[in-house]
Design a protein around this motif. Structure first.
Motif, PDB file in Angstrom:
ATOM      1  N   VAL A  25       9.295 -35.890  26.245  1.00 62.09           N
ATOM      2  CA  VAL A  25       8.535 -36.263  27.439  1.00 62.09           C
ATOM      3  C   VAL A  25       9.380 -36.030  28.693  1.00 62.09           C
ATOM      4  O   VAL A  25       8.931 -35.413  29.657  1.00 62.09           O
ATOM      5  N   ARG A  26      10.630 -36.493  28.681  1.00 61.71           N
ATOM      6  CA  ARG A  26      11.516 -36.304  29.840  1.00 61.71           C
ATOM      7  C   ARG A  26      11.755 -34.823  30.115  1.00 61.71           C
ATOM      8  O   ARG A  26      11.769 -34.381  31.264  1.00 61.71           O
ATOM      9  N   MET A  27      11.956 -34.048  29.062  1.00 59.32           N
ATOM     10  CA  MET A  27      12.206 -32.630  29.243  1.00 59.32           C
ATOM     11  C   MET A  27      10.989 -31.925  29.850  1.00 59.32           C
ATOM     12  O   MET A  27      11.114 -31.139  30.777  1.00 59.32           O
ATOM     13  N   ILE A  28       9.805 -32.241  29.348  1.00 58.55           N
ATOM     14  CA  ILE A  28       8.588 -31.645  29.901  1.00 58.55           C
ATOM     15  C   ILE A  28       8.428 -32.026  31.366  1.00 58.55           C
ATOM     16  O   ILE A  28       8.134 -31.187  32.205  1.00 58.55           O
ATOM     17  N   GLU A  29       8.644 -33.286  31.675  1.00 63.70           N
ATOM     18  CA  GLU A  29       8.483 -33.739  33.055  1.00 63.70           C
ATOM     19  C   GLU A  29       9.522 -33.137  33.991  1.00 63.70           C
ATOM     20  O   GLU A  29       9.277 -33.012  35.188  1.00 63.70           O
ATOM     21  N   SER A  30      10.670 -32.733  33.462  1.00 65.22           N
ATOM     22  CA  SER A  30      11.723 -32.176  34.315  1.00 65.22           C
ATOM     23  C   SER A  30      11.625 -30.659  34.488  1.00 65.22           C
ATOM     24  O   SER A  30      12.351 -30.087  35.305  1.00 65.22           O
ATOM     25  N   LEU A  31      10.739 -30.015  33.752  1.00 58.89           N
ATOM     26  CA  LEU A  31      10.604 -28.560  33.871  1.00 58.89           C
ATOM     27  C   LEU A  31      10.114 -28.175  35.261  1.00 58.89           C
ATOM     28  O   LEU A  31       9.250 -28.846  35.833  1.00 58.89           O
ATOM     29  N   PRO A  32      10.612 -27.065  35.797  1.00 62.41           N
ATOM     30  CA  PRO A  32      10.049 -26.567  37.052  1.00 62.41           C
ATOM     31  C   PRO A  32       8.667 -25.968  36.797  1.00 62.41           C
ATOM     32  O   PRO A  32       8.350 -25.570  35.676  1.00 62.41           O
ATOM     33  N   GLU A  33       7.864 -25.916  37.836  1.00 63.31           N
ATOM     34  CA  GLU A  33       6.515 -25.367  37.677  1.00 63.31           C
ATOM     35  C   GLU A  33       6.564 -23.940  37.135  1.00 63.31           C
ATOM     36  O   GLU A  33       7.500 -23.192  37.392  1.00 63.31           O
ATOM     37  N   ASN A  34       5.543 -23.622  36.342  1.00 60.78           N
ATOM     38  CA  ASN A  34       5.349 -22.295  35.735  1.00 60.78           C
ATOM     39  C   ASN A  34       6.386 -21.916  34.678  1.00 60.78           C
ATOM     40  O   ASN A  34       6.379 -20.787  34.208  1.00 60.78           O
ATOM     41  N   ARG A  35       7.249 -22.836  34.280  1.00 56.41           N
ATOM     42  CA  ARG A  35       8.241 -22.542  33.234  1.00 56.41           C
ATOM     43  C   ARG A  35       7.570 -22.598  31.869  1.00 56.41           C
ATOM     44  O   ARG A  35       6.875 -23.552  31.550  1.00 56.41           O
ATOM     45  N   PRO A  36       7.743 -21.563  31.046  1.00 53.83           N
ATOM     46  CA  PRO A  36       7.165 -21.607  29.704  1.00 53.83           C
ATOM     47  C   PRO A  36       7.952 -22.556  28.792  1.00 53.83           C
ATOM     48  O   PRO A  36       9.148 -22.769  28.991  1.00 53.83           O
ATOM     49  N   ILE A  37       7.257 -23.116  27.826  1.00 50.06           N
ATOM     50  CA  ILE A  37       7.880 -23.968  26.817  1.00 50.06           C
ATOM     51  C   ILE A  37       7.178 -23.690  25.498  1.00 50.06           C
ATOM     52  O   ILE A  37       5.954 -23.543  25.455  1.00 50.06           O
ATOM     53  N   ASN A  38       7.963 -23.592  24.452  1.00 52.65           N
ATOM     54  CA  ASN A  38       7.422 -23.351  23.115  1.00 52.65           C
ATOM     55  C   ASN A  38       7.376 -24.674  22.363  1.00 52.65           C
ATOM     56  O   ASN A  38       8.391 -25.365  22.260  1.00 52.65           O
ATOM     57  N   LEU A  39       6.212 -25.014  21.852  1.00 56.43           N
ATOM     58  CA  LEU A  39       6.018 -26.218  21.062  1.00 56.43           C
ATOM     59  C   LEU A  39       5.485 -25.829  19.691  1.00 56.43           C
ATOM     60  O   LEU A  39       4.915 -24.739  19.526  1.00 56.43           O
ATOM     61  N   VAL A  40       5.668 -26.700  18.739  1.00 55.78           N
ATOM     62  CA  VAL A  40       5.039 -26.538  17.431  1.00 55.78           C
ATOM     63  C   VAL A  40       4.037 -27.677  17.321  1.00 55.78           C
ATOM     64  O   VAL A  40       4.415 -28.853  17.301  1.00 55.78           O
ATOM     65  N   ILE A  41       2.759 -27.331  17.330  1.00 55.72           N
ATOM     66  CA  ILE A  41       1.693 -28.319  17.316  1.00 55.72           C
ATOM     67  C   ILE A  41       0.952 -28.207  15.993  1.00 55.72           C
ATOM     68  O   ILE A  41       0.419 -27.148  15.664  1.00 55.72           O
ATOM     69  N   ASP A  42       0.958 -29.308  15.265  1.00 56.10           N
ATOM     70  CA  ASP A  42       0.282 -29.356  13.969  1.00 56.10           C
ATOM     71  C   ASP A  42       0.743 -28.194  13.079  1.00 56.10           C
ATOM     72  O   ASP A  42      -0.049 -27.568  12.385  1.00 56.10           O
ATOM     73  N   GLY A  43       2.056 -27.873  13.173  1.00 53.69           N
ATOM     74  CA  GLY A  43       2.648 -26.826  12.356  1.00 53.69           C
ATOM     75  C   GLY A  43       2.538 -25.417  12.900  1.00 53.69           C
ATOM     76  O   GLY A  43       3.043 -24.476  12.300  1.00 53.69           O
ATOM     77  N   LYS A  44       1.881 -25.219  14.056  1.00 54.68           N
ATOM     78  CA  LYS A  44       1.692 -23.874  14.615  1.00 54.68           C
ATOM     79  C   LYS A  44       2.492 -23.728  15.903  1.00 54.68           C
ATOM     80  O   LYS A  44       2.369 -24.539  16.811  1.00 54.68           O
ATOM     81  N   PRO A  45       3.322 -22.677  16.006  1.00 49.65           N
ATOM     82  CA  PRO A  45       4.037 -22.416  17.263  1.00 49.65           C
ATOM     83  C   PRO A  45       3.051 -22.032  18.361  1.00 49.65           C
ATOM     84  O   PRO A  45       2.192 -21.171  18.166  1.00 49.65           O
ATOM     85  N   VAL A  46       3.170 -22.690  19.503  1.00 51.93           N
ATOM     86  CA  VAL A  46       2.261 -22.463  20.631  1.00 51.93           C
ATOM     87  C   VAL A  46       3.077 -22.466  21.912  1.00 51.93           C
ATOM     88  O   VAL A  46       3.948 -23.308  22.095  1.00 51.93           O
ATOM     89  N   ARG A  47       2.784 -21.537  22.796  1.00 52.82           N
ATOM     90  CA  ARG A  47       3.481 -21.485  24.090  1.00 52.82           C
ATOM     91  C   ARG A  47       2.587 -22.109  25.155  1.00 52.82           C
ATOM     92  O   ARG A  47       1.398 -21.818  25.255  1.00 52.82           O
ATOM     93  N   PHE A  48       3.204 -22.971  25.961  1.00 47.41           N
ATOM     94  CA  PHE A  48       2.554 -23.581  27.109  1.00 47.41           C
ATOM     95  C   PHE A  48       3.355 -23.251  28.352  1.00 47.41           C
ATOM     96  O   PHE A  48       4.477 -22.737  28.269  1.00 47.41           O
ATOM     97  N   VAL A  49       2.787 -23.562  29.506  1.00 55.58           N
ATOM     98  CA  VAL A  49       3.443 -23.328  30.790  1.00 55.58           C
ATOM     99  C   VAL A  49       3.323 -24.614  31.603  1.00 55.58           C
ATOM    100  O   VAL A  49       2.253 -25.221  31.643  1.00 55.58           O
TER     101      VAL A  49
END
Length: 121
Positions: A25-49
């Motif tokens: 949560v802290r890492m997501i909140e500290s990201l600068p705008e438009n920065r991509p982040i890779n998450l694994v959601i329900d076992g599937k790799p997904v990229r968000f921004v």
């Protein structure tokens, strides 16, 4: 790697919907705008921004799906209210959004001869 729980509630991921992993949560909140982040959601790799900051300059504590992952994330909306696993996926240099967008253009330089000639530079 820590694993949290995400309640699917919206077309965006809001940091307040992530439980059991305060570091994420802290890492997501500290990201600068438009920065991509890779998450694994329900076992599937997904990229968000990371969402853009507000007009007043305050950071927005949310993520939107990268265009290439929108179909998956929109399909997940059928599960609103359900909790799924979420964890951060380590990013390698080739997963950087800028570099990955160029990788197809630079494939012609990806030969054993080029590696021998240029990798040590």
């Amino acid at each position: 790697m820590h694993m949290g729980k995400l309640t699917i509630r919206d077309h965006a991921i809001w940091s307040k919907h992530i439980e059991e992993d305060p570091d994420m949560v802290r890492m997501i909140e500290s990201l600068p705008e438009n920065r991509p982040i890779n998450l694994v959601i329900d076992g599937k790799p997904v990229r968000f921004v990371k969402m853009r900051d507000g007009k007043d300059g305050r950071p927005t504590p949310g993520l939107r799906p990268d265009p290439s992952f929108r179909p998956f994330w929109h399909a997940m909306q059928e599960n609103r209210g359900r909790k799924v696993s979420v964890q951060m996926k380590p990013t390698t240099a080739l997963e950087d959004s800028y570099l990955s967008s160029l990788s197809g253009l630079l494939a012609e330089w990806d030969s054993p001869e080029d590696a021998e000639a240029y990798d040590a530079l």
